[in-house]
Scaffold this motif. Structure first.
Motif, PDB file in Angstrom:
ATOM      1  N   PHE A 126       0.840  -1.198   0.000  1.00  0.00           N
ATOM      2  CA  PHE A 126       0.000   0.000   0.000  1.00  0.00           C
ATOM      3  C   PHE A 126       0.879   1.254   0.000  1.00  0.00           C
ATOM      4  O   PHE A 126       1.951   1.273   0.607  1.00  0.00           O
ATOM      5  CB  PHE A 126      -0.906   0.035   1.239  1.00  0.00           C
ATOM      6  N   LYS A 130      -2.529   7.967   2.449  1.00  0.00           N
ATOM      7  CA  LYS A 130      -3.893   7.900   1.949  1.00  0.00           C
ATOM      8  C   LYS A 130      -4.899   8.175   3.070  1.00  0.00           C
ATOM      9  O   LYS A 130      -4.629   7.915   4.242  1.00  0.00           O
ATOM     10  CB  LYS A 130      -4.168   6.523   1.342  1.00  0.00           C
ATOM     11  N   PRO A 132      -7.828   7.597   5.543  1.00  0.00           N
ATOM     12  CA  PRO A 132      -8.392   6.371   6.141  1.00  0.00           C
ATOM     13  C   PRO A 132      -9.909   6.349   6.045  1.00  0.00           C
ATOM     14  O   PRO A 132     -10.546   7.303   5.581  1.00  0.00           O
ATOM     15  CB  PRO A 132      -7.923   6.464   7.597  1.00  0.00           C
ATOM     16  N   PRO A 138      -5.033   4.704   9.464  1.00  0.00           N
ATOM     17  CA  PRO A 138      -4.404   4.676   8.133  1.00  0.00           C
ATOM     18  C   PRO A 138      -3.533   3.440   7.970  1.00  0.00           C
ATOM     19  O   PRO A 138      -3.295   2.679   8.920  1.00  0.00           O
ATOM     20  CB  PRO A 138      -3.573   5.956   8.129  1.00  0.00           C
ATOM     21  N   ILE A 139      -3.018   3.233   6.773  1.00  0.00           N
ATOM     22  CA  ILE A 139      -2.163   2.081   6.520  1.00  0.00           C
ATOM     23  C   ILE A 139      -0.890   2.155   7.356  1.00  0.00           C
ATOM     24  O   ILE A 139      -0.328   1.114   7.738  1.00  0.00           O
ATOM     25  CB  ILE A 139      -1.821   1.985   5.010  1.00  0.00           C
ATOM     26  N   TYR A 142      -1.059   0.085  10.523  1.00  0.00           N
ATOM     27  CA  TYR A 142      -0.828  -1.356  10.379  1.00  0.00           C
ATOM     28  C   TYR A 142       0.629  -1.655  10.049  1.00  0.00           C
ATOM     29  O   TYR A 142       1.183  -2.661  10.504  1.00  0.00           O
ATOM     30  CB  TYR A 142      -1.739  -1.908   9.283  1.00  0.00           C
ATOM     31  N   ASN A 198     -12.434   1.262   5.288  1.00  0.00           N
ATOM     32  CA  ASN A 198     -11.461   0.997   6.333  1.00  0.00           C
ATOM     33  C   ASN A 198     -10.322   0.134   5.802  1.00  0.00           C
ATOM     34  O   ASN A 198     -10.520  -0.733   4.937  1.00  0.00           O
ATOM     35  CB  ASN A 198     -12.127   0.312   7.526  1.00  0.00           C
ATOM     36  N   VAL A 199      -9.135   0.347   6.323  1.00  0.00           N
ATOM     37  CA  VAL A 199      -7.946  -0.316   5.802  1.00  0.00           C
ATOM     38  C   VAL A 199      -7.984  -1.817   6.039  1.00  0.00           C
ATOM     39  O   VAL A 199      -7.493  -2.590   5.208  1.00  0.00           O
ATOM     40  CB  VAL A 199      -6.673   0.299   6.419  1.00  0.00           C
ATOM     41  N   ASP A 200      -8.579  -2.285   7.153  1.00  0.00           N
ATOM     42  CA  ASP A 200      -8.619  -3.728   7.390  1.00  0.00           C
ATOM     43  C   ASP A 200      -9.431  -4.448   6.314  1.00  0.00           C
ATOM     44  O   ASP A 200      -9.137  -5.593   5.949  1.00  0.00           O
ATOM     45  CB  ASP A 200      -9.162  -4.049   8.787  1.00  0.00           C
ATOM     46  N   LYS A 202      -9.624  -3.218   3.135  1.00  0.00           N
ATOM     47  CA  LYS A 202      -8.837  -3.102   1.912  1.00  0.00           C
ATOM     48  C   LYS A 202      -7.676  -4.095   1.895  1.00  0.00           C
ATOM     49  O   LYS A 202      -7.260  -4.551   0.821  1.00  0.00           O
ATOM     50  CB  LYS A 202      -8.335  -1.664   1.749  1.00  0.00           C
ATOM     51  N   ILE A 203      -7.142  -4.429   3.068  1.00  0.00           N
ATOM     52  CA  ILE A 203      -6.072  -5.428   3.133  1.00  0.00           C
ATOM     53  C   ILE A 203      -6.593  -6.784   2.653  1.00  0.00           C
ATOM     54  O   ILE A 203      -5.951  -7.467   1.845  1.00  0.00           O
ATOM     55  CB  ILE A 203      -5.519  -5.541   4.564  1.00  0.00           C
TER      56      ILE A 203
END
Length: 263
Positions: A126, A130, A132, A138-139, A142, A198-200, A202-203
């Motif tokens: 990623f 960006k 969130p 945000p990324i 993580y 949410n990033v979780d 998108k992961i």
């Protein structure tokens, strides 16, 4: 200091440094002293300089109060993004008619359990900086704390697969409207909706996409080049050019169409 307090302290320092960088880049002035890196803070930074004072609702009536404009937006995008259930029988009928099938080795790769290493590779792919989603994480959150968060995230995804249910936070998003810079600002059709997820989520989604990339060549017809690794859109242009030259040289009657509409 216990591990949890240490993590909280590290996270607070990270967001403090990030907020200072954002203030510098955006050249925002007159922010309240001591403003923290919360959703209201980012909203002030990224909001358009020209305020929207009127908005046309679905009936074509101009609204000029916040409540009416908010309702106009909610009416349009509430219908557009509302939950729609699919007919399982019709879906099965449609899928059963697709001639191309995934090979057994490829199916085994797609159905293999997720691994911590696979998720970590996705996280590292990623880009930083960006916006969130609704949880504000945000990324970078993580990336910095992967050793602590990775195993729990993998356990969450495994439980989702077993229960066939996604948590509410992985099924929600915030919609931001961006003006297209053409047409009346008061008309919603001149605004482009952007969903902030949410990033979780998108992961997980990107991990699935990475797996699908390996089998796209098997599933997609050779004449389709867009979105298939190893193929180029330029190949399609060359095919059309050569086809036109072929029928021209041989005086063959033919037609060219796009999405069923003649050109």
């Amino acid at each position: 200091m216990n591990p949890l307090e240490a993590v909280k302290k590290e996270l607070s320092e990270h967001f403090h440094d990030e907020s200072r960088r954002i203030i510098f880049r955006s050249k925002v002035e007159n922010l309240e002293k001591g403003e923290k890196c919360n959703s209201f803070f980012f909203k002030n930074i990224h909001s358009a300089h020209t305020p929207l004072v009127q908005l046309r609702n679905r009936e074509g009536i101009l609204c000029d109060t916040k409540e009416d404009m908010r309702k106009a937006v909610t009416d349009v995008y509430g219908d557009l993004y509302s939950e729609k259930r699919s007919d399982g029988d019709q879906s099965e009928k449609f899928l059963s008619g697709i001639p191309r099938k995934v090979s057994t080795p490829a199916r085994e790769v797609l159905n293999a359990p997720l691994t911590l290493e696979e998720l970590h590779l996705t996280v590292k792919s990623f880009k930083s900086g960006k916006t969130p989603g609704s949880d504000g994480l945000p990324i970078e959150f993580y990336t910095s704390l992967w050793d602590l968060l990775g195993p729990d995230l993998l356990e969450l995804y495994e439980e989702m697969e077993q229960e066939s249910v996604m948590p509410h936070t992985l099924r929600e998003g915030m919609i931001a409207l961006l003006y297209k810079h053409k047409g009346e600002r008061c008309d919603l059709k001149n605004w482009r909706p952007i969903s902030l997820l949410n990033v979780d989520y998108k992961i997980l989604a990107k991990t699935m996409v990475n797996r699908l990339k390996g089998v796209m060549g098997e599933m997609v017809h050779p004449d389709q080049t867009c979105g298939v690794p190893g193929r180029r859109v330029a190949d399609s242009l060359a095919l059309i050019r050569d086809t036109i030259q072929y029928i021209t040289d041989r005086n063959i009657r033919a037609g060219l169409s796009r999405l069923g509409k003649g050109l």
